[in-house]
Design an enzyme around this catalytic site. Structure first.
Site, short mmCIF file in Angstrom:
data_model
loop_
_atom_site.label_atom_id
_atom_site.label_comp_id
_atom_site.label_asym_id
_atom_site.label_seq_id
_atom_site.Cartn_x
_atom_site.Cartn_y
_atom_site.Cartn_z
N ASP A 1 -7.09 -1.83 3.56
CA ASP A 1 -6.14 -2.88 3.16
C ASP A 1 -6.52 -4.24 3.71
OD1 ASP A 1 -4.43 -1.01 1.85
OD2 ASP A 1 -3.59 -0.44 3.80
N ASP B 1 0.87 -1.17 0.00
CA ASP B 1 0.00 0.00 0.00
C ASP B 1 0.91 1.23 0.00
OD1 ASP B 1 -2.32 1.73 0.54
OD2 ASP B 1 -1.43 1.89 2.54
N ASP C 1 -1.54 -0.68 6.01
CA ASP C 1 -1.73 -0.12 7.35
C ASP C 1 -3.16 0.32 7.62
OD1 ASP C 1 -1.66 2.08 5.55
OD2 ASP C 1 -1.20 3.43 7.22
#
Length: 633
Positions: A533, A325, A529
């Site tokens: 996600d 990410d 995080d």
């Protein structure tokens, strides 16, 4: 269905650990009392058998009755009872203890992973303010109906997917899209449940029922992804049951065939069969994996890498691609000023301080970043004059701000707010150049002339580029997944030296890409995080969460947590996983060779039980010591 009591839940959580501890205590007591009284020694061994074996015996009987199948639980119990039946109580008790300990560790891992979506559920809105018959009514979100009009005040979490019918605000959608900046929303725009309203009041018409919202879909995606059993687990379960059947049948054959067909004495055939059952028990095979895995987990924990289970060490050793990410993972997740371009006779310092004075009253992340930058550059005698205090302040949602300061009219905001789109000049060229670098650009206007341009960007983590290079050197492909726009994603990817870039993604898009990467490359890890996600983390072969800055949902869903957000540890985790699997393979080969040799020798020549026990327990000790080497790696 009756609700389980607190005691039942506590027993489910800690029962096997207590059983293993009780087994060890009773074994020690049996050894101590063995020199004094054989009766006391045997009594304590019996208690050790009951303490460590009754749960496994129950599981084995359930499998036998329900599935009409044998499993390794019954095999281990039979081996322990077989050892005791020929006088080797301690060997049987140790066998029970090792088996009980492995069960306790497995239960611990399962309890940890069962909380995977608890943090997601806590973020789910529970109530909504609905306008009915001109009155505001607070109702549970489950009672919302499509077409209801809900009121969302500043700072509140939006309770349902819907469309804005009145009002404007900046909405923080990080929990859904992962975007690094709040998104300006006006009448007609779509909003999602679980996102946070900014400074404006919104009236939202509900367009989805509570169980059909995007947030609810994220929760279901996590559940579905985690319910998928890996192929290795299915193979192990199948192997255990086949192994148990073969050994049980072979033991029965060794007892009855020589006795009934060849007239061999019962004492002799039973003795040889019990030796076979003891040497064929998979103690060394079990010890081949768990001590090595626990040593590696302990080692990684000291270095800030928390694995939630031993299986994830195996998976990370086979990783071919790691998907990151962007916001908060590869980047710091905080905007900072990168460029200050002054015009109209101002210097950079004057432009920055004047813009900060105008933005002081705003709570927008862009405003905060500018004020923070100005404060860092401010000297003691800077701009304390009254002309630096804005008046007639107006916040224009989605565009910028306007105010009077120093007797002049100022405006700060997006380029389209300040500059006519049909004109073309040098300022337009600078704005485009900065935007192509993936930066957020605002323009400052004083009266009718451009006073300057300020660009901001989410900074890449200092170690990100080095980390990507290290991963490539050990044969790992690197990808980036983000909800941000393509220009921003491309700029960050270029800086980090990442070729595989996927931008403007929703949570389900990230999940789909992880699945496609798995189909194309094999084992895939996902590093993230945020709540958005979570589905991708759950679907990946190994989900890795940022421990210091990660959301609760990401931390709970992930298989591994970087406790100090050190990206360098990802490479160390992969190498540790590879070394762990190498040692596990060494142990399995060694244990299999020893067990096979003992079994064959017992068939051909007959192995004295003491020699069989020495070979069996000795191989177990050796594989454990080999696994413990990982503590110092």
């Amino acid at each position: 269905m009756m609700k389980r009591t607190t005691i039942q839940l506590w027993c489910e959580k800690y029962g096997e650990a207590l059983a293993a501890a009780g087994t060890l205590i009773f074994i020690l007591l049996a050894l101590v009392t063995g020199t004094v009284s054989e009766i006391w020694s045997v009594s304590f061994y019996l208690l050790a058998y009951v303490s460590g074996g009754w749960l496994k015996l129950k599981d084995g009987i359930v499998t036998l009755v329900r599935d009409k199948d044998l499993d390794v639980n019954l095999l281990m119990i039979a081996a322990a009872v077989g050892a005791a039946s020929i006088g080797y109580w301690s060997e049987g008790a140790v066998l029970i203890f090792i088996f009980a300990l492995s069960g306790a560790l497995e239960t611990f891992t399962m309890n940890r992973s069962s909380r995977d979506i608890s943090a997601l559920m806590e973020l789910k809105p529970e109530h909504a303010n609905v306008l009915r018959n001109g009155e505001e009514v607070n109702v549970p979100v489950e009672e919302l109906q499509i077409g209801d009009l809900i009121l969302v005040r500043p700072g509140e979490r939006i309770p349902a997917d819907g469309m804005i019918t009145e009002g404007s605000s900046a909405v923080n959608q990080a929990s859904i899209t992962g975007e690094s900046l709040p998104v300006d929303k006006v009448r007609g725009d779509e909003v999602f449940a679980g996102t946070v309203n900014g400074q404006g009041v919104l009236y939202v018409e509900v367009t989805q029922s509570s169980d059909s919202t995007l947030f609810s879909k994220i929760i279901r995606l996590v559940q579905e992804a985690q319910s998928e059993m890996p192929k290795s687990q299915r193979f192990i379960e199948k192997f255990e049951r086949i192994y148990a059947k073969v050994i049980i049948l072979a033991t029965l054959a060794l007892i009855f065939v020589p006795f009934l067909l060849f007239g061999v004495l019962w004492e002799d055939v039973f003795y040889r069969a019990m030796v076979f059952l003891v040497v064929a028990s998979p103690c060394a095979l079990v010890a081949s994996i768990m001590p090595a895995t626990l040593s590696a987990i302990s080692n990684s924990a000291r270095k800030g890498m928390l694995f939630k289970g031993g299986a994830h060490l195996d998976h990370i050793s086979r990783i071919k691609v790691i998907a990151f990410d962007k916001t908060g993972t590869l980047t710091k997740g905080e905007l900072s000023v990168t460029d200050v371009v002054p015009y109209a006779g101002l210097c950079e310092h004057e432009l920055l301080q004047a813009t900060a004075a105008l933005e002081t009253l705003s709570t927008h992340p862009i405003a905060k970043a500018i004020v923070q930058k100005a404060d860092a550059c401010r000297s003691e005698d800077d701009f304390d004059d009254a002309w630096m205090r804005p008046t007639d302040y107006q916040a224009l949602t989605g565009l910028g701000i306007a105010a009077r300061m120093g007797g002049m009219r100022w405006r700060v905001g997006k380029p389209k707010f300040i500059m006519p789109a049909d004109e073309e000049n040098d300022v337009h060229g600078v704005v485009r150049s900065l935007q192509q670098q993936g930066k957020t650009v605002i323009v400052v206007q004083r009266e009718e002339e451009i006073a300057g341009i300020i660009a901001l960007q989410d900074r890449i983590r200092p170690q990100a580029k080095v980390m990507v290079q290290q991963l490539k050197r050990i044969g790992i492909q690197v990808a980036m997944l983000t909800g941000d726009q393509e220009q921003t994603a491309a700029a960050i990817a270029k800086e980090a030296d990442i070729e595989l870039v996927f931008a403007e993604l929703m949570p389900e898009d990230k999940l789909d890409i992880v699945k496609k990467l798995k189909a194309q490359y094999g084992e895939v890890a996902m590093v993230g995080d945020g709540v958005n996600d979570a589905p991708a983390l759950a679907a990946a072969s190994v989900g890795i969460a940022m421990g210091a800055t990660g959301s609760d949902a990401a931390l709970e869903t992930a298989d591994m947590v970087l406790m100090n957000d050190d990206l360098d540890n990802i490479k160390h985790a992969i190498l540790l996983g590879r070394r762990t699997q190498s040692i596990v393979k060494q142990n399995i080969i060694f244990a299999s060779v020893v067990i096979s040799a003992l079994i064959i020798t017992n068939f051909v020549f007959g192995v004295p039980l003491p020699l069989g026990v020495v070979g069996h327990e000795g191989s177990t000790i050796l594989v454990i010591l080999n696994g413990l080497r990982l503590l110092k790696s």
